[in-house]
Design a protein around this motif. Structure first.
Motif, short mmCIF file in Angstrom:
data_model
loop_
_atom_site.label_atom_id
_atom_site.label_comp_id
_atom_site.label_asym_id
_atom_site.label_seq_id
_atom_site.Cartn_x
_atom_site.Cartn_y
_atom_site.Cartn_z
N LEU A 102 0.82 -1.22 0.00
CA LEU A 102 0.00 0.00 0.00
C LEU A 102 0.85 1.27 0.00
CD1 LEU A 102 -2.64 1.56 0.12
CD2 LEU A 102 -2.79 1.03 2.57
N PRO A 103 1.89 1.39 0.83
CA PRO A 103 2.69 2.62 0.76
C PRO A 103 3.32 2.84 -0.62
CG PRO A 103 3.14 1.46 2.80
CD PRO A 103 2.32 0.53 1.95
N ARG A 104 3.74 1.76 -1.27
CA ARG A 104 4.29 1.92 -2.63
C ARG A 104 3.21 2.40 -3.60
NH1 ARG A 104 5.58 -2.38 -5.14
NH2 ARG A 104 5.26 -4.03 -3.59
N ALA A 105 2.00 1.85 -3.47
CA ALA A 105 0.91 2.27 -4.35
C ALA A 105 0.57 3.75 -4.11
CB ALA A 105 -0.32 1.40 -4.11
N LEU A 106 0.59 4.19 -2.86
CA LEU A 106 0.35 5.60 -2.56
C LEU A 106 1.45 6.49 -3.14
CD1 LEU A 106 -0.74 5.10 1.16
CD2 LEU A 106 -2.24 5.89 -0.69
N LYS A 107 2.68 6.03 -3.04
CA LYS A 107 3.80 6.79 -3.61
C LYS A 107 3.66 6.88 -5.13
CE LYS A 107 8.87 6.77 -3.99
NZ LYS A 107 8.98 8.23 -3.77
N ASN A 108 3.22 5.79 -5.75
CA ASN A 108 3.04 5.79 -7.21
C ASN A 108 1.93 6.74 -7.64
OD1 ASN A 108 5.10 3.93 -7.50
ND2 ASN A 108 3.74 2.16 -7.61
N LEU A 109 1.02 7.07 -6.70
CA LEU A 109 -0.02 8.07 -6.98
C LEU A 109 0.45 9.48 -6.60
CD1 LEU A 109 -3.14 6.03 -5.78
CD2 LEU A 109 -2.49 6.57 -8.14
N HIS A 110 1.77 9.62 -6.42
CA HIS A 110 2.45 10.93 -6.27
C HIS A 110 2.22 11.57 -4.90
CE1 HIS A 110 3.12 10.36 -10.50
NE2 HIS A 110 1.82 10.39 -10.75
N HIS A 111 2.15 10.73 -3.87
CA HIS A 111 2.11 11.25 -2.51
C HIS A 111 3.45 10.97 -1.83
CE1 HIS A 111 -2.18 12.22 -2.65
NE2 HIS A 111 -2.27 11.16 -3.42
N GLU A 112 3.78 11.82 -0.83
CA GLU A 112 5.01 11.65 -0.07
C GLU A 112 4.75 10.66 1.06
OE1 GLU A 112 7.69 14.74 1.34
OE2 GLU A 112 6.69 16.11 -0.06
#
Length: 485
Positions: A26-36
């Protein structure tokens, strides 16, 4: 959005169960959606041993009640650019074996102190008191080990929004009442409206009471935990906060679980061509010492060998199953009596049953690829991931209709088969007879290859990617930010 994701485990750094898969994906998916995003974990000895490059020390924290400072180490999640902060408190985490359980099979006696210290470090990182120049807007915490984080953040004058995810309500982090004072927690938290639970200190209530928003890992489980059957005494609190509770299905990490590219398999395959799956089935039969019989249905189970997972139902079904032309492979570890019963079954039917006690990630991949049917007769299952992996690998799941199993598998009813939406088999009662009836339905369709191929194809086309789940989490994060005010 600046998101601090706190978890006691994350794949591939440290894993005991499905939470690790979530925290690694999940953190990787959030990062891929351009969040820090920053992921924060305890610096277990076994985790540090997996790192190819030693992590860099980036900060030191003096935590409440500590004489020695805690080091913050920085690394990256293997295979990604996601930053990982490790809370290095050697007295808490520099020990061998399981993160939560000692070599004697019992919980570490200082688990309350260990994860209270971890929670205090998470708070300092979130509030940028570690001097790293990064302040969280939202802190996403997971399970009882992180339950004190929303509670402690509630004491801050200015704080990030908080979200608490329940992965399995059966594990609550219950400790002796005297620890409230020893851990330096406010005396007024000794209340049924805060951390007291039937005379014990409850870490999970820190999240359930104080977080701005609550989530759990499937829509059905979100409804189930508000009932006495699944609420473990917390159903009243959860009903009280039901307007802040959402069920979001876990995703599958299709980078790691993709039969077309999986490096652990004897042969790769996809929905257009299943030839490789037959090769994987033969390889799996050889690996477990079973006769290579292409036409014999190969059933499988992977998981913790505990009553929750319905392993006793599988054992109860074996006498009848052994009257059929089937094989069974099992991978898992857990309760000694269930391990012993499986070993006895294997000894009694060495040509039909293969058992491996323990956990082996590459073997889990090979089982998902080589099996024809995957059994998940769980008494309850917050989400479950193996049935999702099974669908992608063309291994038809047989599941009890509960939690995430109900949300991810479409029963092969006549109507669903006609529409082409069926992906597996469901049953209701947690009984051996109900499991056997579902397996019987499955074996009946297995003997109809055109129908079976359509069933496999529908399952392999399902999309349970983390990108979809991450977008849903972002919606809840925004609600949490609004709730915080």
């Amino acid at each position: 959005m600046k998101i601090l994701f706190a978890s006691p485990e994350a794949h591939p750094l440290i894993k005991t169960g499905g939470l690790a898969d979530v925290a690694g994906a999940l953190p990787r998916a959030l990062k891929n959606l351009h969040h820090e995003v920053r992921l924060v974990l305890p610096a277990y000895r076994s985790l540090l041993d997996t790192l190819e490059t030693p992590p860099a020390e980036v900060a030191r924290l003096q935590l409440h009640g500590d004489t020695a400072p805690v080091r913050i180490l920085q690394t990256h999640l293997p295979g990604s650019a996601l930053k990982v902060w490790l809370v290095d408190a050697p007295g808490c985490f520099d020990r061998p074996g399981n993160p939560y359980v000692g070599p004697d099979g019992h919980d570490w006696p200082d688990n309350a102190q260990r994860f209270a210290r971890f929670a205090r470090a998470v708070v300092e990182l979130a509030q940028d008191r570690a001097g790293l120049g990064w302040r969280a807007e939202l802190v996403h915490t997971n399970d009882w080990q992180c339950g004190l984080v929303p509670a402690l953040l509630s004491l801050e004058a200015a704080r990030p929004a908080t979200l608490f995810t329940i992965h399995n309500l059966a594990y609550q982090g219950l400790f002796d009442a005297a620890l409230l004072g020893e851990l330096g927690l406010p005396p007024h938290w000794w209340s049924m409206e805060a951390l007291e639970f039937h005379g014990r200190l409850s870490f999970i209530k820190g999240g359930l009471v104080f977080a701005d928003r609550l989530t759990t890992v499937s829509p059905t489980y979100a409804r189930e935990i508000c009932t006495p059957q699944f609420g473990y005494g917390l159903e009243g609190l959860l009903r009280h906060r039901q307007d802040r509770l959402s069920g979001i299905l876990n995703g599958a990490d299709y980078q790691h679980w993709n039969p077309g590219k999986d490096p652990h398999l004897a042969a790769n395959y996809n929905g257009r061509s299943l030839a490789g799956k037959a090769v994987d089935k033969a390889a799996l039969q050889r690996e477990f010492g079973l006769p290579e019989r292409p036409q014999t249905p190969l059933l499988a189970h992977i998981g913790r060998l505990v009553e929750q997972k319905g392993v006793d139902l599988i054992l109860g079904a074996l006498p009848r199953l052994m009257e059929e032309d089937v094989q069974l492979v099992v991978l898992g570890s857990g309760e000694a009596q269930l391990e012993a019963a499986l070993r006895e079954a294997q000894a009694a039917h060495p040509q039909r049953i293969g058992v491996r006690i323990g956990y082996d990630e590459p073997l889990a991949h090979r089982i998902e690829a080589g099996a024809d049917l995957f059994l998940m007769p769980s008494r309850f299952e917050p989400c479950g991931l193996n049935q999702i992996y099974s669908l992608r690998y063309g291994t038809v799941p047989v599941v009890r209709r509960t939690g995430g199993l109900a949300d991810t598998v479409v029963d092969a009813s006549e109507a669903a088969l006609r529409k082409g939406t069926a992906t597996g088999f469901q049953f209701d009662a947690p009984t051996t007879e109900a499991l056997l009836q579902a397996i019987g339905r499955a074996l009946g369709l297995y003997r109809q290859p055109p129908v079976w191929r359509r069933l496999i194809g529908a399952g392999m086309r399902q999309d349970f990617s983390w990108t979809r789940s991450a977008r849903r989490y972002l919606e809840v994060y925004r609600l949490a930010l609004a709730d915080r005010g």
